[in-house]
Write a protein that holds these residues in place. Structure first.
Motif, short mmCIF file in Angstrom:
data_model
loop_
_atom_site.label_atom_id
_atom_site.label_comp_id
_atom_site.label_asym_id
_atom_site.label_seq_id
_atom_site.Cartn_x
_atom_site.Cartn_y
_atom_site.Cartn_z
N VAL A 1 -32.36 12.01 -11.84
CA VAL A 1 -32.36 10.98 -12.88
C VAL A 1 -31.79 9.68 -12.32
O VAL A 1 -30.83 9.68 -11.54
CB VAL A 1 -31.52 11.45 -14.09
N VAL A 2 -32.37 8.56 -12.75
CA VAL A 2 -31.82 7.26 -12.38
C VAL A 2 -30.37 7.19 -12.85
O VAL A 2 -30.07 7.52 -14.00
CB VAL A 2 -32.64 6.12 -13.04
N PRO A 3 -29.44 6.81 -11.98
CA PRO A 3 -28.02 6.86 -12.34
C PRO A 3 -27.65 6.19 -13.66
O PRO A 3 -26.84 6.72 -14.42
CB PRO A 3 -27.35 6.15 -11.16
N ASN A 4 -28.26 5.05 -13.98
CA ASN A 4 -27.87 4.36 -15.21
C ASN A 4 -28.42 5.02 -16.48
O ASN A 4 -28.14 4.57 -17.58
CB ASN A 4 -28.26 2.88 -15.17
N LYS A 5 -29.20 6.09 -16.32
CA LYS A 5 -29.69 6.83 -17.48
C LYS A 5 -29.00 8.18 -17.66
O LYS A 5 -29.27 8.90 -18.63
CB LYS A 5 -31.21 7.05 -17.36
#
Length: 375
Positions: A264-268
Motif C-alpha cells: 500500500v502507498v504509505p500515505n494511505k
C-alpha cells in the motif's frame, strides 16, 4: 491489495517448525545444518552497510509520471502477476499456526467468552456488545446474527447512498450465523485461508477473504479446497474508502494481514488500518506479518526503483514498503488498538545446494481492540 510472500521454508520431514526466536546459530560452522536461523544478531558493520545500501538505491527516484501509472494501474500489475504465477509462486506457510495460534482450533474457540459472560452479568442488551460466541443465550445469538445480517448505512440528507454488490441483507450474507469470524485482507491464492479451513473444524467458524486482484480471488474461488459454506472470497481495495466491506463494524474476531500492508502507498496505510479496526469486535485481534527495514529484498533493489523513502517498485510493477516496529506501532495505536506483540524476526535463510546465506528481516505484530467496559 495482494501480496508476495517470501516465506515458507519447511522444517523437515516429520518436524514441527519451532516458533521464531528459538533456533539460534551458536556455531558458525553449522550454518548449513538448517534451512533458517532465527534472531540472528547483526554486527555494527553489517547494519551500517545495509543503511548505506538503502541510501544508495534510494538516491534516484522513479519519475512522477511512472509513479502515477503504478498507482492508477496497480490492479493490472497484480492481475498480471497472478496470471503468470498462479499457484506456483507461493510456498506453504509452515509457520502460520505456530506464530498465530489465534487461527488454529482451540478448546475455547472464541477468545471473547469471558467478555460475553461479563456482558450477561451486566445486563447489556446492545447487539454490538454481545456478538457471537459460546456462552450466549439463544436471544443474544439471534441479536448477534441480526446485527451482522441487516446493518445498513444511511447516507446524509441530500446525498445518494453509494451501495456495493457486496452489501447483503438477511440470510443472503455469508457467515451470518457464524460465532467466530476471520477476515484475511490480501489473501492471494489462499495460502492462509485454505490451511485455516483444513485445520480449524470449528462449526461456528467462517472465513472472509479478499484481495485487490480479481485474478487471485478467482483462483481462490475455483480451487477444490474452497468451501462457500465456510468461506467467502471477494475482490476489495482496502484503500478505497468508498467501497464498504461486506460485513458491518464490530463483527470480526480476527483480521489477518500477511505481506499485504507493504503493498500500500504509505500515505494511505493509516486510513486502511482505521477501517479494518472498526470491523473488529471488542477484544478482537489484528495480526500482521510483513517486511522489515533492511530486509534482503530491500537491499537488492537497484537505483531508479525507489518511489519514496523505503518504498520501491519491483520489475513487474508491484510495489513494496519496508517497515520499522515504531511505524507499525503508530499505525495500529492511532487506529485505537492496543499492542499485544511487536517483534522483529531477523532470520538467516540458507540455500544448502548453492551454499548461500540470505539475511531476512520481518516484523510480526498482534494488536487488540480494547474490551468494552462492563457495567
Amino acid at each position: 491489495m495482494a501480496a508476495q510472500d517470501p516465506e515458507g521454508a519447511p522444517a523437515g520431514p516429520g518436524q514441527r517448525r519451532e516458533q521464531f526466536g528459538s533456533r539460534f546459530l551458536s556455531d558458525p560452522s553449522h550454518v548449513f545444518h538448517h534451512n533458517a536461523w532465527d534472531n540472528v544478531e547483526w554486527t555494527e558493520e553489517q547494519a551500517a552497510a545495509a543503511e548505506r545500501k538503502v541510501q544508495e538505491n534510494s538516491a534516484q527516484r522513479v519519475c512522477a509520471e511512472k509513479q502515477v501509472d503504478y498507482e492508477v494501474n496497480a490492479h493490472k500489475y497484480w492481475n498480471d502477476f497472478y496470471k503468470v504465477h498462479e499457484n506456483g509462486f507461493f510456498k506453504d506457510r509452515h509457520w502460520l499456526f505456530t506464530e498465530f495460534p489465534e487461527l488454529a482450533p482451540r478448546p475455547n474457540q472464541n477468545h471473547l467468552k469471558d467478555l460475553f459472560l461479563e456482558t450477561e452479568k451486566g445486563g447489556l442488551s446492545d447487539c454490538r456488545n454481545t456478538e457471537g460466541g459460546p456462552g450466549l443465550t439463544t436471544e443474544q445469538r439471534s441479536c448477534s446474527s441480526a446485527s451482522l445480517r441487516c446493518e445498513t448505512q444511511t447516507a446524509p440528507e441530500g446525498q445518494t447512498q453509494k451501495s456495493s454488490p457486496l452489501q447483503m441483507c438477511a440470510d443472503k450474507l455469508p457467515g451470518s450465523s457464524a460465532t467466530y469470524r476471520i477476515l484475511e485482507v490480501g489473501c492471494g491464492v489462499g495460502n492462509t485461508v485454505f490451511p485455516i479451513l483444513q485445520t480449524n473444524n470449528d462449526p461456528g467458524l467462517f472465513v472472509y477473504c479478499c484481495d485487490f486482484s480479481s485474478t487471485a480471488v478467482e483462483l481462490v474461488q475455483t480451487s477444490s479446497e474452497y468451501d462457500p459454506a465456510r468461506c467467502f472470497a471477494f475482490v476489495h481495495d482496502l484503500c478505497d474508502e468508498d467501497q464498504p466491506y461486506p460485513v458491518p463494524e464490530n463483527s470480526i474476531d480476527v483480521v489477518v494481514l500477511i505481506f499485504v500492508l507493504s503493498a500500500v502507498v504509505p500515505n494511505k496505510m493509516q486510513k486502511a488500518i482505521n477501517r479494518l479496526s472498526r470491523l473488529l469486535k471488542s477484544g478482537g485481534m489484528m495480526l500482521l506479518r510483513d517486511y522489515g527495514r533492511y530486509d534482503m529484498a530491500q537491499l537488492r533493489f537497484k537505483k531508479g526503483q525507489c518511489l519514496s523513502g523505503n518504498f520501491y517498485v519491483r520489475g513487474d510493477g508491484t510495489r513494496v514498503y519496508f517497515f520499522t516496529q515504531d511505524e507499525l506501532d503508530t499505525l495500529f495505536t492511532t487506529a485505537g488498538l492496543e499492542k499485544v506483540q511487536n517483534l522483529v524476526d531477523r532470520r538467516l535463510q540458507v540455500n544448502r545446494g548453492k551454499q548461500l546465506t540470505m539475511y531476512r528481516v520481518w516484523i510480526q505484530c498482534k494488536y487488540r481492540k480494547p474490551l468494552l467496559p462492563s457495567t
